[in-house]
Design a protein around this motif. Structure first.
Motif, PDB file in Angstrom:
ATOM      1  N   PRO A  37       0.833  -1.212   0.000  1.00 43.71           N
ATOM      2  CA  PRO A  37       0.000   0.000   0.000  1.00 43.71           C
ATOM      3  C   PRO A  37       0.866   1.260   0.000  1.00 43.71           C
ATOM      4  O   PRO A  37       1.813   1.374   0.771  1.00 43.71           O
ATOM      5  CB  PRO A  37      -0.806  -0.124   1.294  1.00 43.71           C
ATOM      6  N   GLY A  38       0.556   2.189  -0.897  1.00 43.33           N
ATOM      7  CA  GLY A  38       1.301   3.429  -1.008  1.00 43.33           C
ATOM      8  C   GLY A  38       2.458   3.375  -1.990  1.00 43.33           C
ATOM      9  O   GLY A  38       3.051   4.405  -2.291  1.00 43.33           O
ATOM     10  N   GLU A  39       2.817   2.191  -2.505  1.00 41.89           N
ATOM     11  CA  GLU A  39       3.897   2.065  -3.469  1.00 41.89           C
ATOM     12  C   GLU A  39       3.360   2.146  -4.888  1.00 41.89           C
ATOM     13  O   GLU A  39       2.233   1.726  -5.163  1.00 41.89           O
ATOM     14  CB  GLU A  39       4.655   0.745  -3.292  1.00 41.89           C
ATOM     15  N   ARG A  40       4.176   2.655  -5.783  1.00 43.06           N
ATOM     16  CA  ARG A  40       3.793   2.783  -7.185  1.00 43.06           C
ATOM     17  C   ARG A  40       4.401   1.640  -7.987  1.00 43.06           C
ATOM     18  O   ARG A  40       5.578   1.327  -7.844  1.00 43.06           O
ATOM     19  CB  ARG A  40       4.255   4.123  -7.750  1.00 43.06           C
ATOM     20  N   ALA A  41       3.592   1.020  -8.843  1.00 35.38           N
ATOM     21  CA  ALA A  41       4.077  -0.081  -9.661  1.00 35.38           C
ATOM     22  C   ALA A  41       4.782   0.445 -10.909  1.00 35.38           C
ATOM     23  O   ALA A  41       4.520   1.554 -11.372  1.00 35.38           O
ATOM     24  CB  ALA A  41       2.915  -0.992 -10.056  1.00 35.38           C
ATOM     25  N   ARG A  42       5.675  -0.342 -11.455  1.00 35.49           N
ATOM     26  CA  ARG A  42       6.403   0.028 -12.665  1.00 35.49           C
ATOM     27  C   ARG A  42       5.471   0.055 -13.876  1.00 35.49           C
ATOM     28  O   ARG A  42       4.553  -0.752 -13.999  1.00 35.49           O
ATOM     29  CB  ARG A  42       7.523  -0.982 -12.923  1.00 35.49           C
ATOM     30  N   THR A  43       5.730   1.002 -14.764  1.00 35.18           N
ATOM     31  CA  THR A  43       5.045   1.061 -16.053  1.00 35.18           C
ATOM     32  C   THR A  43       6.103   1.046 -17.157  1.00 35.18           C
ATOM     33  O   THR A  43       7.302   1.198 -16.901  1.00 35.18           O
ATOM     34  CB  THR A  43       4.189   2.327 -16.176  1.00 35.18           C
ATOM     35  N   ASP A  44       5.683   0.890 -18.391  1.00 34.74           N
ATOM     36  CA  ASP A  44       6.626   0.869 -19.508  1.00 34.74           C
ATOM     37  C   ASP A  44       7.344   2.209 -19.655  1.00 34.74           C
ATOM     38  O   ASP A  44       8.471   2.259 -20.164  1.00 34.74           O
ATOM     39  CB  ASP A  44       5.893   0.532 -20.806  1.00 34.74           C
ATOM     40  N   ALA A  45       6.709   3.292 -19.202  1.00 34.71           N
ATOM     41  CA  ALA A  45       7.358   4.597 -19.273  1.00 34.71           C
ATOM     42  C   ALA A  45       8.520   4.708 -18.294  1.00 34.71           C
ATOM     43  O   ALA A  45       9.390   5.574 -18.457  1.00 34.71           O
ATOM     44  CB  ALA A  45       6.346   5.711 -19.001  1.00 34.71           C
ATOM     45  N   ASP A  46       8.556   3.847 -17.276  1.00 36.64           N
ATOM     46  CA  ASP A  46       9.642   3.877 -16.293  1.00 36.64           C
ATOM     47  C   ASP A  46      10.880   3.138 -16.780  1.00 36.64           C
ATOM     48  O   ASP A  46      11.994   3.453 -16.367  1.00 36.64           O
ATOM     49  CB  ASP A  46       9.180   3.265 -14.973  1.00 36.64           C
ATOM     50  N   GLY A  47      10.691   2.136 -17.637  1.00 40.16           N
ATOM     51  CA  GLY A  47      11.815   1.347 -18.101  1.00 40.16           C
ATOM     52  C   GLY A  47      11.522  -0.135 -18.034  1.00 40.16           C
ATOM     53  O   GLY A  47      10.422  -0.563 -17.652  1.00 40.16           O
ATOM     54  N   PRO A  48      12.482  -0.985 -18.401  1.00 42.23           N
ATOM     55  CA  PRO A  48      12.273  -2.433 -18.406  1.00 42.23           C
ATOM     56  C   PRO A  48      12.113  -2.985 -16.995  1.00 42.23           C
ATOM     57  O   PRO A  48      12.529  -2.352 -16.017  1.00 42.23           O
ATOM     58  CB  PRO A  48      13.548  -2.975 -19.068  1.00 42.23           C
ATOM     59  N   PRO A  49      11.525  -4.172 -16.855  1.00 40.41           N
ATOM     60  CA  PRO A  49      11.436  -4.819 -15.545  1.00 40.41           C
ATOM     61  C   PRO A  49      12.825  -5.049 -14.945  1.00 40.41           C
ATOM     62  O   PRO A  49      13.794  -5.313 -15.666  1.00 40.41           O
ATOM     63  CB  PRO A  49      10.739  -6.155 -15.857  1.00 40.41           C
ATOM     64  N   LEU A  50      12.912  -4.906 -13.638  1.00 42.33           N
ATOM     65  CA  LEU A  50      14.138  -5.097 -12.855  1.00 42.33           C
ATOM     66  C   LEU A  50      15.194  -4.030 -13.121  1.00 42.33           C
ATOM     67  O   LEU A  50      16.281  -4.095 -12.549  1.00 42.33           O
ATOM     68  CB  LEU A  50      14.753  -6.480 -13.112  1.00 42.33           C
ATOM     69  N   LEU A  51      14.885  -3.026 -13.960  1.00 43.62           N
ATOM     70  CA  LEU A  51      15.848  -1.969 -14.245  1.00 43.62           C
ATOM     71  C   LEU A  51      15.320  -0.581 -13.914  1.00 43.62           C
ATOM     72  O   LEU A  51      16.111   0.360 -13.810  1.00 43.62           O
ATOM     73  CB  LEU A  51      16.265  -2.001 -15.723  1.00 43.62           C
ATOM     74  N   ALA A  52      14.015  -0.416 -13.780  1.00 41.31           N
ATOM     75  CA  ALA A  52      13.428   0.896 -13.505  1.00 41.31           C
ATOM     76  C   ALA A  52      13.497   1.205 -12.014  1.00 41.31           C
ATOM     77  O   ALA A  52      13.312   0.321 -11.175  1.00 41.31           O
ATOM     78  CB  ALA A  52      11.980   0.944 -13.982  1.00 41.31           C
ATOM     79  N   THR A  53      13.769   2.472 -11.683  1.00 43.64           N
ATOM     80  CA  THR A  53      13.883   2.896 -10.291  1.00 43.64           C
ATOM     81  C   THR A  53      12.879   3.999  -9.987  1.00 43.64           C
ATOM     82  O   THR A  53      12.388   4.680 -10.890  1.00 43.64           O
ATOM     83  CB  THR A  53      15.301   3.421  -9.988  1.00 43.64           C
ATOM     84  N   ASP A  54      12.586   4.172  -8.693  1.00 41.39           N
ATOM     85  CA  ASP A  54      11.623   5.193  -8.297  1.00 41.39           C
ATOM     86  C   ASP A  54      12.229   6.589  -8.371  1.00 41.39           C
ATOM     87  O   ASP A  54      11.491   7.573  -8.447  1.00 41.39           O
ATOM     88  CB  ASP A  54      11.099   4.912  -6.883  1.00 41.39           C
ATOM     89  N   ASN A  55      13.540   6.706  -8.353  1.00 39.27           N
ATOM     90  CA  ASN A  55      14.217   7.992  -8.526  1.00 39.27           C
ATOM     91  C   ASN A  55      15.327   7.831  -9.549  1.00 39.27           C
ATOM     92  O   ASN A  55      16.154   6.918  -9.432  1.00 39.27           O
ATOM     93  CB  ASN A  55      14.807   8.497  -7.207  1.00 39.27           C
ATOM     94  N   ARG A  56      15.321   8.708 -10.537  1.00 40.53           N
ATOM     95  CA  ARG A  56      16.343   8.664 -11.581  1.00 40.53           C
ATOM     96  C   ARG A  56      17.474   9.629 -11.250  1.00 40.53           C
ATOM     97  O   ARG A  56      17.231  10.718 -10.737  1.00 40.53           O
ATOM     98  CB  ARG A  56      15.730   9.021 -12.939  1.00 40.53           C
ATOM     99  N   ILE A  57      18.691   9.221 -11.575  1.00 42.94           N
ATOM    100  CA  ILE A  57      19.843  10.078 -11.384  1.00 42.94           C
ATOM    101  C   ILE A  57      20.003  10.939 -12.635  1.00 42.94           C
ATOM    102  O   ILE A  57      19.994  10.430 -13.755  1.00 42.94           O
ATOM    103  CB  ILE A  57      21.105   9.241 -11.134  1.00 42.94           C
ATOM    104  N   VAL A  58      20.153  12.233 -12.451  1.00 38.55           N
ATOM    105  CA  VAL A  58      20.261  13.172 -13.565  1.00 38.55           C
ATOM    106  C   VAL A  58      21.707  13.647 -13.681  1.00 38.55           C
ATOM    107  O   VAL A  58      22.320  14.045 -12.680  1.00 38.55           O
ATOM    108  CB  VAL A  58      19.316  14.377 -13.369  1.00 38.55           C
ATOM    109  N   LEU A  59      22.249  13.579 -14.897  1.00 40.87           N
ATOM    110  CA  LEU A  59      23.617  14.009 -15.167  1.00 40.87           C
ATOM    111  C   LEU A  59      23.632  14.848 -16.441  1.00 40.87           C
ATOM    112  O   LEU A  59      22.811  14.634 -17.338  1.00 40.87           O
ATOM    113  CB  LEU A  59      24.556  12.805 -15.325  1.00 40.87           C
ATOM    114  N   PRO A  60      24.562  15.799 -16.547  1.00 36.51           N
ATOM    115  CA  PRO A  60      24.611  16.656 -17.733  1.00 36.51           C
ATOM    116  C   PRO A  60      25.359  15.998 -18.891  1.00 36.51           C
ATOM    117  O   PRO A  60      26.277  15.192 -18.688  1.00 36.51           O
ATOM    118  CB  PRO A  60      25.347  17.901 -17.232  1.00 36.51           C
TER     119      PRO A  60
END
Length: 358
Positions: free
Chosen positions: A217-240
């Motif tokens: 409860p309260g967790e968000r499930a992965r979608t295709d917009a997040d990335g492949p299974p086992l590779l998508a994270t809830d926070n993305r690291i941003v680099l220039p």
């Protein structure tokens, strides 16, 4: 003035007439009633009055719209495993492109040539020296020419491979220049946390997104917009993009490894030790990696997601996260203005306020 004590009949008649006029002239009740009426300077609130509509929520920051990072379309053939692909991932850093060139132009041809030569030699020996074609075996025990060849040939091949290999190793561990952006990756069982020391030191924690039906409860499930299974994270690291990145790795518990195949990066994260490397991303996009060191039962659930954006977008994202832009001059305070309160540089929620004594 009316004497209410002596005119009760008149009051009743006026009240009845008012009710009749109200029912005729106002067959449809008003949709909203006044919230308060003023009588002789005293405000009387109507308890049945409609509450004021809540104010429209402030628009969300677009830089934080997708898992804490700028929105970026995912290319299914770049920055992640591709079904049926047998080569290394498409490289987006100078070192990665150099390594891919060495793999494709030196290692694979040399390995292919050696394999074909050895296979041909075995076939020739089997046919030429089989019992039917060679009933009396040779008793030759030494051949100087053959021994010189099979000693010198491997040496020459290894030296030829070593020359570009040493240059590639130097490029992989070349110290970052002074204008580099520092990213510190900390391995934990079993997630990654990140710090931006050059941008105010704010911290981000990245956990793997679970699949639909497995979330709490309260967790968000992965979608295709997040990335492949086992590779998508809830926070993305941003680099220039186009700016050197100094990567520092360490660990809070056991040995982990920060691996990003598209960057040609795999750096161990060792408890009590700081490892360092540098790279420069040349292409905007979303890139996925994983922990590549066996670190426990959930080793396979420590993915890495990096969003590479242009430098101005990165600077705006840093400010949106509460950080500071490296090298930017601090804004001058207005004359006589009080000093601004310090901004928290962490992503942890603020502590709840203490209950009031009133």
């Amino acid at each position: 003035m009316l004497n209410f004590g002596r005119n009760t009949g008149l009051i009743a008649a006026l009240a009845a007439a008012g009710l009749m006029l109200g029912s005729v002239g106002h067959a449809k009740a008003p949709t909203t009633a006044p919230a308060a009426a003023t009588t002789q300077g005293v405000t009387v609130t109507d308890p049945k009055a409609a509450a004021p509509a809540p104010a429209a929520p402030e628009a969300a920051n677009p830089l934080l719209a997708v898992d804490g990072g700028p929105a970026m379309a995912i290319d299914p053939k770049v920055g992640q495993p591709v079904d049926g692909w047998i080569d290394v991932q498409q490289q987006v850093t100078p070192t990665g492109k150099r390594a891919a060139w060495m793999h494709d132009s030196i290692l694979v041809p040399v390995i292919t040539a050696i394999s074909i030569f050895v296979l041909g030699l075995l076939v020739w020996v089997v046919i030429r020296y089989r019992r039917a074609a060679n009933p009396i075996p040779s008793k030759t025990s030494h051949n100087t020419m053959i021994e010189v060849i099979w000693t010198l040939a491997p040496v020459i091949i290894l030296v030829g491979i070593a020359v570009p290999s040493i240059g590639l190793l130097q490029a992989q561990y070349k110290p970052a220049p002074s204008n580099a952006i520092t990213l510190k990756a900390i391995g934990n069982q079993w997630y990654w946390s990140y710090q931006y020391p050059d941008n105010g030191g704010f911290e981000i924690t990245a956990n793997m997104l679970k699949e639909k039906g497995t979330t709490a409860p309260g967790e968000r499930a992965r979608t295709d917009a997040d990335g492949p299974p086992l590779l998508a994270t809830d926070n993305r690291i941003v680099l220039p993009v186009g700016v050197p990145i100094k990567l520092l790795t360490t660990s809070a518990d056991v040995i982990h490894a920060w691996a990003m195949p598209a960057f040609w990066i795999k750096l161990d994260a060792v408890p009590g030790k700081i490892n360092e490397t540098s790279f420069t991303i040349q292409k905007p996009g979303v890139y996925f990696g994983q922990c590549s060191e066996l670190c426990g039962s959930r080793h396979g659930y420590m993915p890495i997601t990096v969003v590479a954006v242009e430098k101005p977008v990165f600077d705006q994202w840093v400010v949106a996260k509460g950080g500071t832009v490296k090298g930017a001059a601090p804004a001058a305070a207005a004359p006589g203005a009080a000093p601004a309160a310090a901004t928290s540089n962490t992503t942890a929620p603020a502590p709840a306020a203490a209950p009031s004594d009133k």
